[in-house]
Motif scaffolding. Structure first.
Motif, mmCIF file in Angstrom:
data_model
loop_
_atom_site.group_PDB
_atom_site.id
_atom_site.type_symbol
_atom_site.label_atom_id
_atom_site.label_comp_id
_atom_site.label_asym_id
_atom_site.label_seq_id
_atom_site.Cartn_x
_atom_site.Cartn_y
_atom_site.Cartn_z
ATOM 1 N N LEU A 26 30.502 71.977 41.363
ATOM 2 C CA LEU A 26 30.508 72.078 40.002
ATOM 3 C C LEU A 26 29.251 72.875 39.488
ATOM 4 C CD1 LEU A 26 31.464 68.290 39.107
ATOM 5 C CD2 LEU A 26 33.012 70.495 38.430
ATOM 6 N N PRO A 27 29.288 73.654 38.546
ATOM 7 C CA PRO A 27 27.959 74.366 38.164
ATOM 8 C C PRO A 27 26.915 73.418 37.795
ATOM 9 C CG PRO A 27 29.727 74.837 36.416
ATOM 10 C CD PRO A 27 30.455 73.928 37.350
ATOM 11 N N ASN A 28 25.846 73.807 38.201
ATOM 12 C CA ASN A 28 24.731 73.123 37.643
ATOM 13 C C ASN A 28 24.041 73.620 36.480
ATOM 14 O OD1 ASN A 28 22.956 75.486 38.181
ATOM 15 N ND2 ASN A 28 22.611 74.828 40.412
ATOM 16 N N GLU A 29 22.901 73.171 36.132
ATOM 17 C CA GLU A 29 22.418 73.519 34.538
ATOM 18 C C GLU A 29 22.147 75.112 34.394
ATOM 19 O OE1 GLU A 29 18.712 71.078 34.359
ATOM 20 O OE2 GLU A 29 19.527 70.070 32.687
ATOM 21 N N GLN A 30 21.442 75.608 35.548
ATOM 22 C CA GLN A 30 21.137 76.990 35.433
ATOM 23 C C GLN A 30 22.482 78.002 35.497
ATOM 24 O OE1 GLN A 30 18.282 78.356 38.080
ATOM 25 N NE2 GLN A 30 16.660 77.098 37.193
ATOM 26 N N GLU A 31 23.530 77.382 36.170
ATOM 27 C CA GLU A 31 24.790 78.268 36.178
ATOM 28 C C GLU A 31 25.539 77.812 34.851
ATOM 29 O OE1 GLU A 31 25.713 78.187 41.280
ATOM 30 O OE2 GLU A 31 26.051 76.351 39.792
ATOM 31 N N ARG A 32 25.574 76.832 34.368
ATOM 32 C CA ARG A 32 26.567 76.555 33.169
ATOM 33 C C ARG A 32 25.974 77.419 32.063
ATOM 34 N NH1 ARG A 32 25.901 71.328 34.617
ATOM 35 N NH2 ARG A 32 24.857 70.725 32.729
ATOM 36 N N ALA A 33 24.497 77.339 31.974
ATOM 37 C CA ALA A 33 23.754 78.334 31.179
ATOM 38 C C ALA A 33 24.256 79.814 31.122
ATOM 39 C CB ALA A 33 22.290 78.386 31.041
#
Length: 543
Positions: free
Chosen positions: A404-411
């Motif tokens: 699942l995408p982390n914070e930076q990836e979701r941004a």
């Protein structure tokens, strides 16, 4: 096998007096041209048989009209075989399969040729199901597609016919021939000439700019197979993938292995990569973006289409698909959700007579031994369904786990999709969206996937459009609040399949490389929750 190696091998079989030689090819005309030259070299007559013309000597002299009948043709061939001859049989498969009498007579001809006659029987056509009675008599040899030098010669010979036309632009320079030749790899002589003729009709030219016609012809060939799908990647790039930086770096290094400099340095072709992990997190998109970045055709193998209703057809289908991917190489062969097609492998012998096992074995052997630059890009969602033979080293260069995408990836994903709908990400509260789509709001171990983020952006856009048109606010537009509302209303997959995702993470700890880089700052300074530690699974690579 190159063209020269094919001719050399064929000449050896002819000199050794092999009774029946089957040339496996769809290029009948090109095969006949090569056989004509070889017959001339060996001082043998060339006689061809077809079901419409019967036996024809040296391409134009009919031996007798009655030889349209196969039995009569075989009898006549026995008489003519006393003199050194090459008998080339076309359209033979349907006749042999229609009656055991034809099989017996053809076998007798093969035995007589082998024992006492200075001649040979050569079958030209696609690989057929050889009758059991003839299997010991037939030797199969695959005719390769034209190599680069032959392709350049074919293009040059075709173009030379029109050089004196003032109304046409003909470029026979080495650079133009090289560009067209490289683009034509995997096409037959007829297909190449069709492409060049189409360019003459539409654009009055044959130049290095006609590569689009050739690529379109390749797409047609893929479509006609019914097993492979040519995936359009024209408008994609690696920047369209949010996150997965570890995977991107790994693929960027492999991209350089396809350069002439790498070949001179002694680097071999990469085998491929397997991506396992959570559905909706960018595995399929990665395959498309890599093909676009590497400027290679992306061929999607639908294993469901491989399995046919007739005995032996499934094995023939997979061989056709693999050979076609090699024919248009360098290429990327994308096998999406590979575990679904192999789910019945364990019970294959009982359920389908072992067909799935044989198809799987063909794929494994090809992956291990292939010599052509075909990069296999496989994806899987259910790790438990993957057979261990597929996961061992040598099949793939590496196995990556997509979490699942982390914070930076979701941004990054939010920015990508907001740009995609034609809006400026700077006008949106990305930080709040990231918080709402992560564990701080949804609970431990629960985050939105990349596809769920895309769905939220699309839902917000649709609702904003509805409000704008129904409530009389033409100046209104989609806002952060619209996207935030869509996030709150969504039901994350990671909540529904929490146990499955936990199992995948545990498996990936020792068996896969993490596709995402987890920056130390993101984990130490502002973790989303204690459950973030679960994300840092899998080995990392020090580039």
């Amino acid at each position: 096998m190159t063209k020269d190696e094919f001719i050399q091998e064929l000449e050896v079989l002819i000199r050794a007096r092999y009774g029946v030689i089957l040339i496996n090819t769809l290029e009948e005309e090109r095969a006949l041209d090569l056989l004509t030259d070889l017959a001339r070299k060996l001082n043998k007559r060339l006689l061809t048989w077809s079901c419409t013309r019967g036996l024809v000597m040296d391409g134009n002299t009919a031996v007798h009209p009655d030889t349209v009948d196969l039995m009569t043709a075989i009898a006549k061939a026995e008489q003519l075989a006393e003199e050194p001859s090459l008998f080339v049989w076309l359209d033979l498969q349907s006749h042999l399969n229609s009656s055991p009498v034809y099989i017996r007579r053809f076998k007798e001809l093969a035995q007589e040729i082998r024992e006492r006659m200075p001649s040979n029987s050569i079958i030209v056509g696609p690989l057929m199901e050889i009758p059991t009675e003839l299997q010991k008599e037939v030797t199969i040899i695959d005719m390769p597609y034209p190599d680069l030098n032959e392709l350049k010669m074919i293009i040059s010979q075709f173009a030379q016919q029109y050089r004196d036309r003032n109304d046409l632009q003909i470029d026979c320079s080495e650079s133009a021939l090289d560009a067209l030749g490289r683009a034509s790899i995997g096409l037959s002589k007829t297909e190449i000439e069709n492409c060049l003729a189409k360019s003459l009709v539409q654009h009055k030219r044959i130049t290095g700019e006609d590569i689009d016609f050739i690529l379109e012809e390749k797409k047609q060939n893929i479509r006609k197979s019914g097993i492979l799908e040519y995936v359009d990647t024209e408008k994609l790039e690696t920047a369209d993938i949010g996150g997965l930086d570890n995977l991107k770096k790994w693929l960027e290094i492999r991209k350089k292995a396809y350069t002439p400099e790498a070949e001179q340095f002694g680097i071999g072709w990469p085998k491929g990569v397997l991506l396992v992990g959570v559905p909706g997190c960018g595995k399929s998109l990665s395959a498309k973006c890599v093909a676009a970045s590497w400027k290679m055709p992306l061929l999607r193998l639908d294993l469901g289409r491989v399995f046919g209703m007739y005995v032996g057809s499934s094995e023939a289908n997979i061989r056709l698909a693999l050979s076609m991917s090699e024919a248009v190489s360098p290429s990327i062969l994308w096998i999406d959700e590979i575990e679904k097609a192999l789910s019945g492998l364990a019970s294959s012998n009982q359920s389908d007579g072992g067909t799935t096992s044989r198809v799987f074995g063909t794929i494994l052997t090809w992956m291990q031994e292939k010599k052509s630059p075909v990069f296999v890009f496989a994806t899987a969602n259910n790790i438990g369904s993957l057979p261990p033979e597929l996961l061992r080293k040598g099949r793939f260069d590496e196995i990556f786990f997509v979490d699942l995408p982390n914070e930076q990836e979701r941004a990054e994903i939010f920015r990508i999709h907001i740009k995609r709908i034609g809006r400026n990400p700077e006008n949106f509260d990305i930080a709040k969206m990231v918080k709402l789509s992560g564990e701080a709001s949804l609970g431990d171990g629960v985050r939105l996937t990349g596809s769920e983020i895309e769905a939220c952006v699309n839902q917000a856009l649709l609702e904003a459009f509805f409000v704008r048109n129904s409530e009389g606010h033409p100046e209104g537009d989609v806002t952060s609040a619209d996207i935030e509302r869509a996030i709150v209303q969504s039901v994350p997959l990671s909540r529904v399949r929490k146990e499955d995702i936990g199992y995948m993470r545990t498996w990936a700890t020792d068996n896969a490389v993490r596709a995402s880089l987890a920056p130390e700052s993101a984990l130490s300074s502002a973790p989303e929750s204690p459950a973030m530690a679960e994300v840092t699974v899998g080995r990392n690579i020090d580039f």
